[in-house]
Design a protein around this motif. Structure first.
Motif, PDB file in Angstrom:
ATOM      1  N   SER A 172       0.851  -1.061   0.097  1.00 48.44           N
ATOM      2  CA  SER A 172      -0.074   0.161  -0.130  1.00 48.44           C
ATOM      3  C   SER A 172       1.105   1.429  -0.075  1.00 48.44           C
ATOM      4  N   PRO A 173       0.583   2.144  -0.823  1.00 49.65           N
ATOM      5  CA  PRO A 173       1.449   3.412  -1.027  1.00 49.65           C
ATOM      6  C   PRO A 173       1.249   4.211   0.290  1.00 49.65           C
ATOM      7  N   VAL A 174       2.305   4.978   0.722  1.00 46.50           N
ATOM      8  CA  VAL A 174       2.149   5.680   1.884  1.00 46.50           C
ATOM      9  C   VAL A 174       3.043   7.184   1.416  1.00 46.50           C
ATOM     10  N   ALA A 175       3.312   7.354   0.455  1.00 43.45           N
ATOM     11  CA  ALA A 175       3.959   8.444  -0.074  1.00 43.45           C
ATOM     12  C   ALA A 175       3.161   9.707  -0.288  1.00 43.45           C
ATOM     13  N   PRO A 176       3.575  10.728  -0.128  1.00 43.59           N
ATOM     14  CA  PRO A 176       2.839  12.247  -0.313  1.00 43.59           C
ATOM     15  C   PRO A 176       2.404  12.016  -1.672  1.00 43.59           C
ATOM     16  N   ASN A 177       1.135  12.642  -1.824  1.00 38.99           N
ATOM     17  CA  ASN A 177       0.498  12.778  -3.309  1.00 38.99           C
ATOM     18  C   ASN A 177       0.069  14.420  -3.301  1.00 38.99           C
ATOM     19  N   ALA A 178      -0.660  14.684  -4.467  1.00 34.40           N
ATOM     20  CA  ALA A 178      -1.139  16.170  -4.521  1.00 34.40           C
ATOM     21  C   ALA A 178      -1.821  16.744  -3.441  1.00 34.40           C
TER      22      ALA A 178
END
Length: 552
Positions: A401-407
């Motif tokens: 599952s992605p945990v990176a910042p997004n827009a």
């Protein structure tokens, strides 16, 4: 319980004047619609004012060596992303209060309902008698368009309106379900009154044709009635409650946890916190389970209440319940902490989610296309239930599952520093960091920036100068030239840009900007009239900026 709760529940259960709110006899004006293009992943690196040097050894990729080997974070490590304190005493106190109050009589209104379970549902699976070749062709066109999830809502609805009333009776039941589902899936920032009226008119037709709506369709109707406005007010709450009574008391359809989630979200965003608490108690009384989306909404609920400790507690309970933590959950924590008056805590969470992503070498970034994000959310919602007893599989899901910042992460932070604080240097730092993460500076970011220039521009010693505004404006025009679909003019953006130039550069420059916009903007007559009114206000308010405001 505040007066509004009692009055709204009683009015929604007894007053028929609200019924006129959902009568759709007036014509709907269809608009030309172009299918939204998937983002190509390009950032606005070439835009003026945002150029940065290429990343070196200290880049985000190099930071991935912090951990030599990735290990799936434990519950304690996930909790550590957000500073969670010891709330056991408060939790025990809340449980005692709940048990003390659970015997309280339930208020009269649409939530205390009798379900006609013995009533048989009626189904319709064919064209009515008298249908001719024209109706057959219309139905065929609708069914063909519904096979493509990207088909224009406006086009489908315009074709649907050509059927005789009640139009929905010409469709088979599977087609009806496909139609309502298709019209219910709308990008977050495109929900407006027309979207609401389009969907509710289908429900109106179904009632006229005596075709039952499902719980999901009623829930979508409630959601649109309460959330298709910029700011949710008491009116939207009453409208949603009215639809809810129609659903349970008249149609005999039992609410699901998703229904309660929709009503809870509407009540919370309207600031009706007592009503939201009442809904939580009723949900517990019906033994309905909180899903991942509801638990995420609880985090936001405490943020709206200004309760930072509640935000942390709700996040802790989400982790302990076995739900997957991803970018959406952490974004909710960040925005909620900002709303609770704890921006520094929000930035700490921001830093920790970046470090966690960088440690997950080779993991995927959050999807940028809204349909892909929606699909990921649905998968994660199912994972907590389907993988409840499969610890390894659930860990694998958390790992992927992605945990990176997004827009959305950057939008929350930039909104705070641009609008609430007016710190241009911090806004610029975040914009540069977006480029490092290969996140394009989309149209909503320009709206925030222009709004900040309108608020802080033209003030002595402020960094919000005309020169910097011109740089942002030119970068927007360059981005629009490359991707005219994603960077299309909208009424709010146009008004805010003109206001920004009026406050920072004076009315003459504001008029020049308006002339440039008018040459390229295909606006509806009502939009043009609204913008013209704001231009007149700008002309009256700004004779020109002080001489010092044009300095860099």
């Amino acid at each position: 319980m505040d007066d509004f709760v009692v009055q709204a529940l009683v009015r929604a259960g007894t007053c028929r004047r609200h019924a006129s709110t959902f009568s759709f006899e007036s014509p709907f004006y269809t608009l030309h619609h172009k299918t939204r293009r998937r983002g190509d992943g390009r950032s606005v690196e070439t835009a003026r004012g945002f150029r940065t040097k290429p990343l070196g050894q200290g880049s985000a990729q190099a930071t991935a060596t912090v951990w030599e080997k990735w290990q799936e974070p434990s519950q304690e490590e996930l909790k550590g992303l957000v500073d969670t304190y010891d709330f056991e005493r408060e939790k025990q106190k809340a449980e005692r209060e709940f048990h003390q109050n659970e015997e309280e009589p339930w208020p009269e209104g649409p939530l205390l309902l009798q379900y006609p379970h013995d009533e048989k549902k009626k189904h319709y699976d064919g064209l009515p008698q008298g249908a001719g070749a024209a109706e057959f062709e219309t139905v065929r066109q609708i069914e063909e368009l519904l096979t493509d999830e990207e088909s224009s809502h406006e086009q489908i609805y315009a074709i649907y309106q050509t059927l005789p009333f009640p139009r929905v009776s010409y469709l088979s039941e599977p087609t009806i379900r496909k139609l309502t589902h298709h019209l219910s899936v709308v990008e977050r920032f495109r929900k407006d009154e027309k979207v609401m009226m389009r969907f509710l008119s289908i429900i109106d037709d179904m009632k006229a044709a005596n075709i039952p709506a499902t719980a999901a369709e009623w829930t979508s109707a409630m959601h649109f009635a309460g959330r298709c406005v910029k700011r949710v007010s008491e009116v939207e709450v009453e409208n949603a409650l009215y639809i809810w009574r129609q659903m349970e008391a008249e149609a005999g359809v039992t609410s699901t946890n998703v229904t309660f989630n929709a009503m809870f979200d509407i009540a919370a965003k309207a600031g009706k916190f007592v009503l939201a608490d009442v809904l939580l108690k009723e949900m517990q009384r019906r033994n309905l389970r909180m899903n991942r989306h509801f638990r995420t909404g609880m985090i936001f609920y405490y943020g709206l209440k200004g309760d930072g400790e509640g935000v942390r507690r709700a996040y802790k309970e989400l982790v302990e319940s076995g739900e997957v933590v991803d970018t959406i959950v952490l974004n909710c924590v960040i925005s909620s902490l900002i709303k609770a008056g704890e921006p520094h805590a929000a930035e700490q969470v921001f830093g920790r989610m970046k470090n966690l992503h960088r440690a997950k070498t080779g993991r995927q970034a959050p999807p940028t296309y809204w349909r892909e994000q929606r699909q990921l959310t649905r998968v994660l919602n199912r994972a907590s239930t389907q993988l409840q007893f499969d610890v390894k599989a659930k860990k694998d899901v958390q790992d992927l599952s992605p945990v990176a910042p997004n827009a959305q992460t950057f939008r929350s932070l930039i909104n705070y520093h641009a609008i609430q604080v007016g710190d241009l240097s911090r806004v610029t730092d975040f914009l540069k960091e977006m480029q490092d993460w290969k996140i394009p500076i989309s149209a909503p970011f320009y709206y925030l920036i222009f709004n900040a220039f309108w608020k802080y521009g033209g003030v002595r010693y402020s960094g919000w100068t005309r020169m910097r505004l011109e740089g942002f404006w030119e970068s927007f025009l360059e981005a629009q030239e490359k991707d005219p679909v994603s960077y299309v003019y909208t009424k709010p953006l146009v008004i805010t840009a003109i206001r920004a130039f009026g406050a920072t550069a004076g009315k003459d420059r504001a008029l020049q900007v308006w002339e440039r916009i008018r040459e390229h903007w295909v606006a509806r007559p009502d939009e043009m009239d609204h913008v013209q009114q704001h231009i007149f206000r700008v002309m009256r308010a700004h004779d020109g900026p002080p001489s010092w405001s044009v300095k860099a």
